[in-house]
Design a protein around this motif. Structure first.
Motif, PDB file in Angstrom:
ATOM      1  N   GLY A 154       0.834  -1.327  -0.028  1.00 29.80           N
ATOM      2  CA  GLY A 154       0.056   0.013  -0.082  1.00 29.80           C
ATOM      3  C   GLY A 154       0.732   1.180   0.138  1.00 29.80           C
ATOM      4  N   GLY A 155      -0.017   2.284  -0.082  1.00 28.08           N
ATOM      5  CA  GLY A 155       0.722   3.645  -0.166  1.00 28.08           C
ATOM      6  C   GLY A 155       0.866   4.610   1.237  1.00 28.08           C
ATOM      7  N   PRO A 171       3.338   2.591   4.698  1.00 28.80           N
ATOM      8  CA  PRO A 171       2.091   2.118   4.031  1.00 28.80           C
ATOM      9  C   PRO A 171       1.098   1.542   4.914  1.00 28.80           C
ATOM     10  CG  PRO A 171       4.256   0.630   3.957  1.00 28.80           C
ATOM     11  CD  PRO A 171       4.477   1.833   4.772  1.00 28.80           C
ATOM     12  N   SER A 349      -7.223   5.461   3.838  1.00 28.13           N
ATOM     13  CA  SER A 349      -6.397   5.329   2.660  1.00 28.13           C
ATOM     14  C   SER A 349      -5.210   6.331   2.568  1.00 28.13           C
ATOM     15  CB  SER A 349      -7.399   5.533   1.365  1.00 28.13           C
ATOM     16  OG  SER A 349      -7.958   6.842   1.358  1.00 28.13           O
ATOM     17  N   TRP A 371       0.700   3.675  -5.354  1.00 29.23           N
ATOM     18  CA  TRP A 371       0.867   3.000  -3.937  1.00 29.23           C
ATOM     19  C   TRP A 371       2.016   1.998  -3.950  1.00 29.23           C
ATOM     20  CZ3 TRP A 371      -4.847   1.690  -2.197  1.00 29.23           C
ATOM     21  CH2 TRP A 371      -5.613   2.529  -1.796  1.00 29.23           C
ATOM     22  N   ASP A 374       5.116   3.950  -3.529  1.00 27.96           N
ATOM     23  CA  ASP A 374       5.429   4.206  -2.084  1.00 27.96           C
ATOM     24  C   ASP A 374       5.920   2.849  -1.663  1.00 27.96           C
ATOM     25  OD1 ASP A 374       4.579   6.745  -2.604  1.00 27.96           O
ATOM     26  OD2 ASP A 374       2.654   6.472  -1.675  1.00 27.96           O
TER      27      ASP A 374
END
Length: 389
Positions: A154-155, A171, A349, A371, A374
């Motif tokens: 994830g970001g 993240p 998010s 994302w 990241d």
């Protein structure tokens, strides 16, 4: 056969003389704080003769784990020990000067999930910040990352959306133990606290919780099994929508649904994508609490078929996107509770981008690509803080 993991609290006696002798200290823990003999970390710390356990600190769900998600906790007196319990999930989320007065150290022992919006990570950040301000040491008793330490997902979260469900630039999934995360935070703090991490023995990054030989205690009321943990880093995003995330069922976060959902149609459209390591199946449910309480929901069950291939974050964003397309009139984001608050999906998010753009052509792939960038950047950073191979 791999050796059973020895967690930080098991090793506390080794470091008692070095870290605690002659000190007054506080303890932040919950029911997951136990040693290999099934003794509470509270009891372990209370039995230390060379130092004095003087206060307890409670995060979300309470010192004894008896509060549901989101329930604010008051300061209180612990019935079993008679010690004051200072709430860090109520009027205050960060220890105050009064709470820390007279303390030389805070010991932190909680089983975390290594997921940004699981509030224990934010509580640790706030404790470290407060202790840095007031000259109090922080001692983290390390525990395994339940999903192992090989993968992050994830970001990043933007600073303007920092909150209890994300208080540091990280993240969705950290791929770190809570002790490793504390070391990273300490190095990135403008004014670092004095930190000690009592590491584990026999844990390696490829060992998920079932491989550790340790007893699984629910880290919170809606985190009953490893199946729940596996999908949580993605399906928690549904807390920011008007769909039930399965709270009030025996399969929280594995089940997603609403009374108006075309579950079969959405399942079919997603299964046609052949996403790695996952299948979706329609399954009705009626939650006994939280969203759609007492209503029959047409649900979607997430089945992880290959845990090494499955990616919770990207899978869940695709699920949200498919439901939005199938139900443009019914689907909604949960609105802010007050004038100064954000949409919950934004703080979960990490930005307002999902809410404002996901319905647009090409936005899904664009968000996921950013994302992933990241996540790759995080991978280049986090390895410097690994305590285990």
């Amino acid at each position: 056969m791999e050796q059973k993991v020895t967690v930080g609290v098991d090793r506390l006696p080794e470091f008692e003389e070095q870290l605690l002798k002659g000190k007054r200290f506080g303890l932040l823990t919950n029911p997951t704080g136990i040693d290999s003999g099934y003794r509470s970390t509270i009891d372990v710390c209370a039995s230390i003769r060379s130092a004095k356990l003087s206060a307890l600190f409670a995060c979300e769900h309470g010192i004894r784990g008896d509060r549901q998600a989101g329930v604010k906790i008051p300061d209180e007196i612990d019935e079993l020990t008679g010690l004051p319990v200072y709430s860090l999930y109520g009027e205050h989320t960060k220890p105050t000067a009064d709470m820390l007065r007279g303390l030389d150290a805070i010991v932190f022992d909680i089983q975390d999930l290594g997921v940004r919006f699981y509030t224990y990570l934010s509580t640790l950040v706030y404790v470290m910040e407060a202790c840095a301000e007031h000259g109090v040491e922080v001692i983290v008793l390390d525990r395994p990352n339940p999903l192992g330490g090989l993968t992050s997902e994830g970001g990043y979260i933007e600073e303007r959306f920092f909150s209890m469900v994300g208080a540091w630039k990280m993240p969705f999934r950290t791929g770190l133990t809570i002790g490793e995360f504390a070391r990273l935070v300490r190095d990135q703090m403008a004014a670092p606290c004095q930190l000690h991490v009592i590491s584990m023995l026999n844990w390696t990054r490829n060992r998920e919780y079932p491989d550790t030989g340790l007893a699984w205690l629910l880290p919170s009321p809606n985190m009953p099994t490893m199946d729940t943990v596996r999908v949580y880093a993605g399906n928690c995003l549904f807390e920011g929508t008007n769909l039930s995330e399965g709270r009030g069922t025996t399969k929280p976060f594995e089940l997603i649904g609403a009374p108006w959902l075309d579950a079969r149609g959405v399942c079919n459209s997603l299964n046609e994508l052949s996403l790695p390591g996952v299948r979706f199946h329609p399954l009705p449910f009626t939650p006994v609490l939280s969203k759609h309480k007492g209503e029959l929901c047409h649900g979607i069950m997430t089945f992880v078929t290959d845990k090494s291939a499955y990616r919770a974050v990207s899978t869940s964003l695709r699920l949200i996107h498919a439901i939005m397309k199938a139900h443009p009139k019914e689907f909604e984001w949960v609105r802010p509770g007050g004038e100064d608050s954000h949409y919950f999906i934004d703080v979960l998010s990490g930005s307002d981008r999902v809410r404002l753009t996901l319905h647009e052509e090409g936005a899904l792939e664009s968000i996921l690509a950013d994302w992933e960038r990241d996540q790759l950047h995080w991978e280049s950073i986090r390895t410097a803080y690994h305590l285990y191979d």
